[in-house]
Design an enzyme around this catalytic site. Structure first.
Site, PDB file in Angstrom:
ATOM      1  N   ASN A 103       0.838  -1.060   0.054  1.00 53.27           N
ATOM      2  CA  ASN A 103      -0.089   0.085   0.038  1.00 53.27           C
ATOM      3  C   ASN A 103       0.911   1.217  -0.035  1.00 53.27           C
ATOM      4  OD1 ASN A 103       0.563  -0.731   2.772  1.00 53.27           O
ATOM      5  ND2 ASN A 103      -1.190   0.384   3.562  1.00 53.27           N
ATOM      6  N   ILE A 104       0.492   2.223  -0.651  1.00 48.91           N
ATOM      7  CA  ILE A 104       0.992   3.436  -0.841  1.00 48.91           C
ATOM      8  C   ILE A 104       0.177   4.621  -0.573  1.00 48.91           C
ATOM      9  CG2 ILE A 104       2.364   5.005  -2.381  1.00 48.91           C
ATOM     10  CD1 ILE A 104       2.982   2.442  -4.091  1.00 48.91           C
ATOM     11  N   GLU A 105       0.343   5.237   0.675  1.00 50.74           N
ATOM     12  CA  GLU A 105      -0.626   6.301   1.088  1.00 50.74           C
ATOM     13  C   GLU A 105      -0.130   7.576   0.531  1.00 50.74           C
ATOM     14  OE1 GLU A 105      -1.187   5.780   5.413  1.00 50.74           O
ATOM     15  OE2 GLU A 105      -2.140   3.812   4.871  1.00 50.74           O
ATOM     16  N   ASN A 106      -1.016   8.487   0.800  1.00 55.87           N
ATOM     17  CA  ASN A 106      -0.816  10.021   0.330  1.00 55.87           C
ATOM     18  C   ASN A 106      -1.475  11.144   1.392  1.00 55.87           C
ATOM     19  OD1 ASN A 106      -1.614  12.534  -1.545  1.00 55.87           O
ATOM     20  ND2 ASN A 106      -0.185  11.187  -2.764  1.00 55.87           N
ATOM     21  N   ALA A 107      -0.872  12.256   1.468  1.00 55.35           N
ATOM     22  CA  ALA A 107      -1.400  13.037   2.247  1.00 55.35           C
ATOM     23  C   ALA A 107      -3.109  13.585   1.836  1.00 55.35           C
ATOM     24  CB  ALA A 107      -0.674  14.161   2.363  1.00 55.35           C
ATOM     25  N   GLU A 159      -3.005  -4.651  -3.204  1.00 60.22           N
ATOM     26  CA  GLU A 159      -3.495  -5.611  -4.509  1.00 60.22           C
ATOM     27  C   GLU A 159      -3.522  -4.933  -5.636  1.00 60.22           C
ATOM     28  OE1 GLU A 159      -4.852  -4.718  -1.410  1.00 60.22           O
ATOM     29  OE2 GLU A 159      -6.379  -6.305  -0.798  1.00 60.22           O
ATOM     30  N   CYS A 191     -10.872  -3.249  -4.231  1.00 58.92           N
ATOM     31  CA  CYS A 191      -9.755  -4.171  -4.417  1.00 58.92           C
ATOM     32  C   CYS A 191     -10.519  -5.467  -5.050  1.00 58.92           C
ATOM     33  CB  CYS A 191      -8.758  -4.632  -3.362  1.00 58.92           C
ATOM     34  SG  CYS A 191      -7.661  -3.283  -3.006  1.00 58.92           S
TER      35      CYS A 191
HETATM   36  N1  THU Z   1      -5.290  -1.349   2.382  1.00 58.87           N
HETATM   37  C1  THU Z   1      -4.896  -2.114   1.477  1.00 58.87           C
HETATM   38  O1  THU Z   1      -3.761  -1.839   0.804  1.00 58.87           O
HETATM   39  N2  THU Z   1      -5.730  -3.097   1.086  1.00 58.87           N
HETATM   40  C2  THU Z   1      -7.040  -3.428   1.194  1.00 58.87           C
HETATM   41  O2  THU Z   1      -7.786  -4.341   0.606  1.00 58.87           O
HETATM   42  C3  THU Z   1      -7.457  -2.669   2.343  1.00 58.87           C
HETATM   43  C4  THU Z   1      -6.767  -1.703   3.159  1.00 58.87           C
HETATM   44  C5  THU Z   1      -4.566  -0.214   2.814  1.00 58.87           C
HETATM   45  C6  THU Z   1      -4.997   1.202   2.358  1.00 58.87           C
HETATM   46  C7  THU Z   1      -4.431   1.877   3.463  1.00 58.87           C
HETATM   47  O3  THU Z   1      -3.024   2.235   3.210  1.00 58.87           O
HETATM   48  C8  THU Z   1      -4.536   0.989   4.601  1.00 58.87           C
HETATM   49  O4  THU Z   1      -4.644  -0.119   4.254  1.00 58.87           O
HETATM   50  C9  THU Z   1      -5.470   1.246   5.787  1.00 58.87           C
HETATM   51  O5  THU Z   1      -6.852   1.401   5.287  1.00 58.87           O
END
Ligand code: THU
Length: 136
Positions: A45-49, A58, A92
């Site tokens: 997972n790659i979050e963003n501000a 996924e 996803c």
């Molecule tokens: N996240 C995923 O990478 N896949 C999922 O199916 C559920 C949630 C990540 C997104 C976010 O960075 C973190 O989990 C919390 O929601």
């Protein structure tokens, strides 16, 4: 006896999970996809501000598969850093649906042990879904 390919995928998912960029949720997710020819693709997972721009593990793994020219998911392993199993979010599920067949297996694994805890088909996770056939 665990399937050796799934065991390898779980190890790869765990490795890549630690590359997650998750400074906001502190929740790391790793995924590994096997295409039909058994080639493997990982994502985290790659979050963003700007929160809604976050990309899930996924989606990243499936993007890498498609970039490599593969269009079918044989199996996907997903794990998250919490104690609960990481179930794929709704978006996803729809992304997996696009490249899944009825034989595609979705494995939810424990990130502490890499053990497979649950296995689903896409029909189980996203019943009666909208998909490519609607646009044919
Ligand atoms: N996240 C995923 O990478 N896949 C999922 O199916 C559920 C949630 C990540 C997104 C976010 O960075 C973190 O989990 C919390 O929601």
């Amino acid at each position: 006896m665990p399937d050796p390919q799934i065991a390898l995928m779980a190890k790869k998912a765990r490795e890549i999970m630690h590359n997650a960029y998750a400074p906001y949720s502190h929740y790391q997710v790793g995924a590994c996809v096997a295409a039909e020819d058994d080639s493997l693709f990982v994502g985290c997972n790659i979050e963003n501000a700007s929160f809604r721009l976050t990309s899930c593990a996924e989606a990243a793994a499936i993007s890498a598969m498609v970039v490599a020219g593969k269009k079918r998911i044989k199996s996907i392993v997903i794990m998250g850093s919490g104690t609960e199993l990481c179930a794929p979010c709704g978006a996803c599920r729809q992304t997996i649906r696009e490249f899944a067949t009825s034989n595609t297996k979705i494995y939810l694994c424990d990130s502490a042990t890499c053990e497979v805890c649950k296995v689903f088909t896409i029909e189980q996770l996203l019943p009666n879904s909208f998909g490519p056939q609607h646009l044919e």
